[in-house]
Design a protein around this motif. Structure first.
Motif, PDB file in Angstrom:
ATOM      1  N   MET A   1       4.467   6.108 -10.558  1.00 15.83           N
ATOM      2  CA  MET A   1       3.823   5.319  -9.536  1.00 15.83           C
ATOM      3  C   MET A   1       4.025   3.849  -9.865  1.00 15.83           C
ATOM      4  O   MET A   1       3.851   3.436 -10.997  1.00 15.83           O
ATOM      5  CB  MET A   1       2.341   5.672  -9.473  1.00 15.83           C
ATOM      6  N   LYS A   2       4.401   3.062  -8.879  1.00 10.63           N
ATOM      7  CA  LYS A   2       4.653   1.647  -9.071  1.00 10.63           C
ATOM      8  C   LYS A   2       3.330   0.886  -9.103  1.00 10.63           C
ATOM      9  O   LYS A   2       2.421   1.175  -8.357  1.00 10.63           O
ATOM     10  CB  LYS A   2       5.492   1.083  -7.922  1.00 10.63           C
ATOM     11  N   LYS A   3       3.261  -0.084  -9.991  1.00 11.88           N
ATOM     12  CA  LYS A   3       2.124  -0.998 -10.046  1.00 11.88           C
ATOM     13  C   LYS A   3       2.532  -2.268  -9.315  1.00 11.88           C
ATOM     14  O   LYS A   3       3.571  -2.842  -9.600  1.00 11.88           O
ATOM     15  CB  LYS A   3       1.750  -1.335 -11.487  1.00 11.88           C
ATOM     16  N   LEU A   4       1.729  -2.686  -8.357  1.00 12.05           N
ATOM     17  CA  LEU A   4       2.050  -3.865  -7.570  1.00 12.05           C
ATOM     18  C   LEU A   4       1.164  -5.037  -7.949  1.00 12.05           C
ATOM     19  O   LEU A   4      -0.044  -4.870  -8.084  1.00 12.05           O
ATOM     20  CB  LEU A   4       1.810  -3.601  -6.079  1.00 12.05           C
ATOM     21  N   PRO A   5       1.746  -6.213  -8.094  1.00 14.54           N
ATOM     22  CA  PRO A   5       0.882  -7.381  -8.233  1.00 14.54           C
ATOM     23  C   PRO A   5       0.163  -7.603  -6.909  1.00 14.54           C
ATOM     24  O   PRO A   5       0.689  -7.293  -5.838  1.00 14.54           O
ATOM     25  CB  PRO A   5       1.851  -8.517  -8.537  1.00 14.54           C
ATOM     26  N   ARG A   6      -1.018  -8.099  -6.962  1.00 21.15           N
ATOM     27  CA  ARG A   6      -1.809  -8.299  -5.747  1.00 21.15           C
ATOM     28  C   ARG A   6      -1.085  -9.158  -4.718  1.00 21.15           C
ATOM     29  O   ARG A   6      -1.257  -8.980  -3.533  1.00 21.15           O
ATOM     30  CB  ARG A   6      -3.157  -8.925  -6.076  1.00 21.15           C
ATOM     31  N   SER A   7      -0.272 -10.082  -5.157  1.00 19.85           N
ATOM     32  CA  SER A   7       0.349 -11.029  -4.244  1.00 19.85           C
ATOM     33  C   SER A   7       1.407 -10.412  -3.334  1.00 19.85           C
ATOM     34  O   SER A   7       1.789 -11.024  -2.353  1.00 19.85           O
ATOM     35  CB  SER A   7       0.977 -12.175  -5.027  1.00 19.85           C
ATOM     36  N   VAL A   8       1.874  -9.191  -3.608  1.00 17.66           N
ATOM     37  CA  VAL A   8       2.940  -8.641  -2.774  1.00 17.66           C
ATOM     38  C   VAL A   8       2.426  -7.793  -1.619  1.00 17.66           C
ATOM     39  O   VAL A   8       3.168  -7.494  -0.708  1.00 17.66           O
ATOM     40  CB  VAL A   8       3.963  -7.805  -3.573  1.00 17.66           C
ATOM     41  N   SER A   9       1.161  -7.384  -1.646  1.00 23.53           N
ATOM     42  CA  SER A   9       0.692  -6.585  -0.529  1.00 23.53           C
ATOM     43  C   SER A   9       0.558  -7.477   0.692  1.00 23.53           C
ATOM     44  O   SER A   9       0.207  -8.646   0.596  1.00 23.53           O
ATOM     45  CB  SER A   9      -0.623  -5.874  -0.842  1.00 23.53           C
ATOM     46  N   GLN A  10       0.867  -6.924   1.832  1.00 25.42           N
ATOM     47  CA  GLN A  10       0.867  -7.704   3.050  1.00 25.42           C
ATOM     48  C   GLN A  10      -0.457  -7.496   3.779  1.00 25.42           C
ATOM     49  O   GLN A  10      -0.920  -6.370   3.930  1.00 25.42           O
ATOM     50  CB  GLN A  10       2.022  -7.285   3.939  1.00 25.42           C
ATOM     51  N   PRO A  11      -1.086  -8.591   4.258  1.00 29.66           N
ATOM     52  CA  PRO A  11      -2.332  -8.439   4.992  1.00 29.66           C
ATOM     53  C   PRO A  11      -2.079  -7.779   6.339  1.00 29.66           C
ATOM     54  O   PRO A  11      -0.964  -7.794   6.857  1.00 29.66           O
ATOM     55  CB  PRO A  11      -2.807  -9.879   5.170  1.00 29.66           C
ATOM     56  N   ALA A  36       6.506  13.984   0.743  1.00 29.73           N
ATOM     57  CA  ALA A  36       6.256  12.540   0.745  1.00 29.73           C
ATOM     58  C   ALA A  36       4.810  12.250   1.144  1.00 29.73           C
ATOM     59  O   ALA A  36       4.151  11.398   0.531  1.00 29.73           O
ATOM     60  CB  ALA A  36       7.223  11.836   1.692  1.00 29.73           C
ATOM     61  N   LEU A  37       4.309  12.962   2.149  1.00 31.92           N
ATOM     62  CA  LEU A  37       2.929  12.749   2.575  1.00 31.92           C
ATOM     63  C   LEU A  37       1.965  13.089   1.439  1.00 31.92           C
ATOM     64  O   LEU A  37       0.986  12.379   1.213  1.00 31.92           O
ATOM     65  CB  LEU A  37       2.604  13.562   3.823  1.00 31.92           C
ATOM     66  N   GLY A  38       2.242  14.129   0.705  1.00 35.32           N
ATOM     67  CA  GLY A  38       1.415  14.471  -0.444  1.00 35.32           C
ATOM     68  C   GLY A  38       1.375  13.353  -1.466  1.00 35.32           C
ATOM     69  O   GLY A  38       0.316  13.013  -1.999  1.00 35.32           O
ATOM     70  N   MET A  39       2.528  12.763  -1.736  1.00 36.55           N
ATOM     71  CA  MET A  39       2.598  11.644  -2.678  1.00 36.55           C
ATOM     72  C   MET A  39       1.787  10.458  -2.155  1.00 36.55           C
ATOM     73  O   MET A  39       1.026   9.828  -2.895  1.00 36.55           O
ATOM     74  CB  MET A  39       4.058  11.242  -2.905  1.00 36.55           C
ATOM     75  N   LEU A  40       1.942  10.178  -0.856  1.00 31.13           N
ATOM     76  CA  LEU A  40       1.224   9.062  -0.255  1.00 31.13           C
ATOM     77  C   LEU A  40      -0.283   9.297  -0.258  1.00 31.13           C
ATOM     78  O   LEU A  40      -1.067   8.399  -0.561  1.00 31.13           O
ATOM     79  CB  LEU A  40       1.729   8.821   1.168  1.00 31.13           C
ATOM     80  N   MET A  41      -0.678  10.515   0.059  1.00 30.52           N
ATOM     81  CA  MET A  41      -2.103  10.827   0.108  1.00 30.52           C
ATOM     82  C   MET A  41      -2.721  10.857  -1.284  1.00 30.52           C
ATOM     83  O   MET A  41      -3.943  10.703  -1.420  1.00 30.52           O
ATOM     84  CB  MET A  41      -2.332  12.143   0.850  1.00 30.52           C
ATOM     85  N   ASP A  42      -1.914  11.017  -2.298  1.00 30.91           N
ATOM     86  CA  ASP A  42      -2.391  10.928  -3.682  1.00 30.91           C
ATOM     87  C   ASP A  42      -2.538   9.473  -4.128  1.00 30.91           C
ATOM     88  O   ASP A  42      -2.877   9.211  -5.276  1.00 30.91           O
ATOM     89  CB  ASP A  42      -1.437  11.653  -4.631  1.00 30.91           C
ATOM     90  N   GLY A  43      -2.235   8.545  -3.219  1.00 32.73           N
ATOM     91  CA  GLY A  43      -2.379   7.129  -3.531  1.00 32.73           C
ATOM     92  C   GLY A  43      -1.174   6.521  -4.205  1.00 32.73           C
ATOM     93  O   GLY A  43      -1.231   5.385  -4.688  1.00 32.73           O
ATOM     94  N   GLN A  44      -0.071   7.253  -4.241  1.00 30.39           N
ATOM     95  CA  GLN A  44       1.125   6.731  -4.900  1.00 30.39           C
ATOM     96  C   GLN A  44       1.806   5.677  -4.036  1.00 30.39           C
ATOM     97  O   GLN A  44       1.826   5.781  -2.813  1.00 30.39           O
ATOM     98  CB  GLN A  44       2.102   7.868  -5.191  1.00 30.39           C
TER      99      GLN A  44
END
Length: 116
Positions: A1-11, A36-44
């Motif tokens: 799972m990728k860790k994102l810096p807060r600054s890259v998420s888009q409002p 893919a949906l399973g991965m997304l729903m797991d918060g990945q």
């Protein structure tokens, strides 16, 4: 799972229009879209190499398109990923806001463990 810096998420984009009601369809069990949906729903939060490693498929763009067609509001987060040969290279990460996971599971009477 990728860790994102807060600054890259888009409002979220402001709109004067009501968003369409959230009423997604579930992909067929066992398909790449289901995985893919399973991965997304797991918060990945994942990119193409992550998906390929998990599924042995390089078709992530098509899978995301399919899920969006089914009504899943998957976010694309573009982040710089320069290489020596391409200084302005950008890659896409995909995520699903947790509020949609909760809503979808509640609408269908499913538990979080049942989705994938």
């Amino acid at each position: 799972m990728k860790k994102l810096p807060r600054s890259v998420s888009q409002p979220e984009q402001l709109s004067f229009l009501e968003p369409p009601p959230f009423a997604p369809q579930w992909p067929t069990r066992g398909t790449l879209a289901d995985k893919a949906l399973g991965m997304l729903m797991d918060g990945q939060v994942f990119d193409h190499p992550d998906f390929e490693c998990r599924t042995q498929s390089w078709r992530l763009g098509a899978v995301v398109f399919t899920l969006r067609t089914l009504g899943w509001p998957i976010e694309t987060i573009e982040i710089p990923s320069p290489t020596e040969s391409c200084a302005d290279r950008v890659i896409a990460l995909y995520r699903l806001d947790g509020k949609y996971t909760a809503q979808a599971l509640a609408m269908n009477g499913r538990s979080h463990a049942d989705h994938g």
